[in-house]
Design a protein around this motif. Sequence first.
Motif, PDB file in Angstrom:
ATOM      1  N   THR A  21     -26.299  25.916  13.821  1.00  0.00           N
ATOM      2  CA  THR A  21     -26.308  26.432  15.184  1.00  0.00           C
ATOM      3  C   THR A  21     -27.689  26.128  15.749  1.00  0.00           C
ATOM      4  O   THR A  21     -28.701  26.607  15.230  1.00  0.00           O
ATOM      5  CB  THR A  21     -26.060  27.956  15.200  1.00  0.00           C
ATOM      6  N   ILE A  22     -27.741  25.314  16.800  1.00  0.00           N
ATOM      7  CA  ILE A  22     -29.007  24.875  17.373  1.00  0.00           C
ATOM      8  C   ILE A  22     -29.547  25.973  18.284  1.00  0.00           C
ATOM      9  O   ILE A  22     -28.882  26.424  19.198  1.00  0.00           O
ATOM     10  CB  ILE A  22     -28.823  23.565  18.177  1.00  0.00           C
ATOM     11  N   ALA A 101     -39.480  33.644  10.230  1.00  0.00           N
ATOM     12  CA  ALA A 101     -38.647  34.819  10.511  1.00  0.00           C
ATOM     13  C   ALA A 101     -37.457  34.885   9.558  1.00  0.00           C
ATOM     14  O   ALA A 101     -36.897  35.943   9.335  1.00  0.00           O
ATOM     15  CB  ALA A 101     -38.175  34.797  11.956  1.00  0.00           C
ATOM     16  N   GLY A 102     -37.071  33.751   9.012  1.00  0.00           N
ATOM     17  CA  GLY A 102     -36.010  33.738   8.009  1.00  0.00           C
ATOM     18  C   GLY A 102     -34.704  33.190   8.539  1.00  0.00           C
ATOM     19  O   GLY A 102     -34.302  33.471   9.662  1.00  0.00           O
ATOM     20  N   GLY A 103     -34.055  32.377   7.717  1.00  0.00           N
ATOM     21  CA  GLY A 103     -32.750  31.844   8.059  1.00  0.00           C
ATOM     22  C   GLY A 103     -32.777  30.609   8.932  1.00  0.00           C
ATOM     23  O   GLY A 103     -31.758  29.974   9.147  1.00  0.00           O
ATOM     24  N   TYR A 104     -33.940  30.244   9.453  1.00  0.00           N
ATOM     25  CA  TYR A 104     -34.050  29.089  10.341  1.00  0.00           C
ATOM     26  C   TYR A 104     -34.711  27.919   9.631  1.00  0.00           C
ATOM     27  O   TYR A 104     -35.521  28.103   8.729  1.00  0.00           O
ATOM     28  CB  TYR A 104     -34.847  29.437  11.596  1.00  0.00           C
ATOM     29  N   THR A 105     -34.355  26.718  10.044  1.00  0.00           N
ATOM     30  CA  THR A 105     -34.928  25.500   9.504  1.00  0.00           C
ATOM     31  C   THR A 105     -35.170  24.514  10.636  1.00  0.00           C
ATOM     32  O   THR A 105     -34.665  24.701  11.741  1.00  0.00           O
ATOM     33  CB  THR A 105     -34.006  24.889   8.428  1.00  0.00           C
ATOM     34  N   LYS A 126     -30.060  27.312  12.648  1.00  0.00           N
ATOM     35  CA  LYS A 126     -29.625  28.256  11.632  1.00  0.00           C
ATOM     36  C   LYS A 126     -28.335  27.720  11.027  1.00  0.00           C
ATOM     37  O   LYS A 126     -27.434  27.305  11.762  1.00  0.00           O
ATOM     38  CB  LYS A 126     -29.388  29.633  12.258  1.00  0.00           C
ATOM     39  N   GLY A 127     -28.240  27.707   9.716  1.00  0.00           N
ATOM     40  CA  GLY A 127     -27.070  27.166   9.035  1.00  0.00           C
ATOM     41  C   GLY A 127     -25.810  27.965   9.339  1.00  0.00           C
ATOM     42  O   GLY A 127     -25.834  29.195   9.373  1.00  0.00           O
ATOM     43  N   LYS A 128     -24.713  27.244   9.569  1.00  0.00           N
ATOM     44  CA  LYS A 128     -23.428  27.896   9.833  1.00  0.00           C
ATOM     45  C   LYS A 128     -22.712  28.173   8.517  1.00  0.00           C
ATOM     46  O   LYS A 128     -22.845  27.423   7.557  1.00  0.00           O
ATOM     47  CB  LYS A 128     -22.519  26.984  10.662  1.00  0.00           C
ATOM     48  N   ARG A 129     -21.921  29.221   8.518  1.00  0.00           N
ATOM     49  CA  ARG A 129     -21.059  29.497   7.373  1.00  0.00           C
ATOM     50  C   ARG A 129     -19.766  28.725   7.566  1.00  0.00           C
ATOM     51  O   ARG A 129     -19.465  28.234   8.646  1.00  0.00           O
ATOM     52  CB  ARG A 129     -20.801  30.991   7.274  1.00  0.00           C
ATOM     53  N   GLU A 130     -18.950  28.645   6.532  1.00  0.00           N
ATOM     54  CA  GLU A 130     -17.730  27.827   6.578  1.00  0.00           C
ATOM     55  C   GLU A 130     -16.776  28.292   7.671  1.00  0.00           C
ATOM     56  O   GLU A 130     -16.204  27.486   8.396  1.00  0.00           O
ATOM     57  CB  GLU A 130     -17.043  27.876   5.207  1.00  0.00           C
TER      58      GLU A 130
END
Length: 158
Positions: A21-22, A101-105, A126-130
Amino acid sequence: MPRERGEKVVATNRRARHEYTIDKTYEAGLVLTGTEVKSLRQGRANISDGYAYIQGGEVFLDAVHIPEYSQGHWTNHASKRIRKLLLHKDEIIKLSHAVSAGGYTLVPLKLYFSDGRAKVEIAVAKGKREYEKRQTIREREDKREAERAMRSRNRLGE
């Protein structure tokens, strides 16, 4: 005044928009060697595995594949080396806070030439779940189906 005008896209990371998620995007310059620039001008690059990280107040791009220049010789570059990104200090601080902050790349979205200068568009993502990926695909298909129905309805009304 640059010889080239406009924007010429070399590579895009289509997988990133599916996997992440951008949140926000930034344009950054790249520190490249001569043969890397020549290889990019030939339109050869792969950024699908790439990522960026912050170390010592600087941003680096890793795992981006720029193949060796075909007419190069002993001066050729390593195809998967770490490349430094050029950003303003306040942008680096914002990126650092977002990632810590966590969870972001940091993910590269597009590699291109803007007025003759090599640029990369990086995103705080942030990475998406399936299930989120499936939901995104479902929404896109529903939107296409609705547009098709509206087009066919408009054609019948003519």
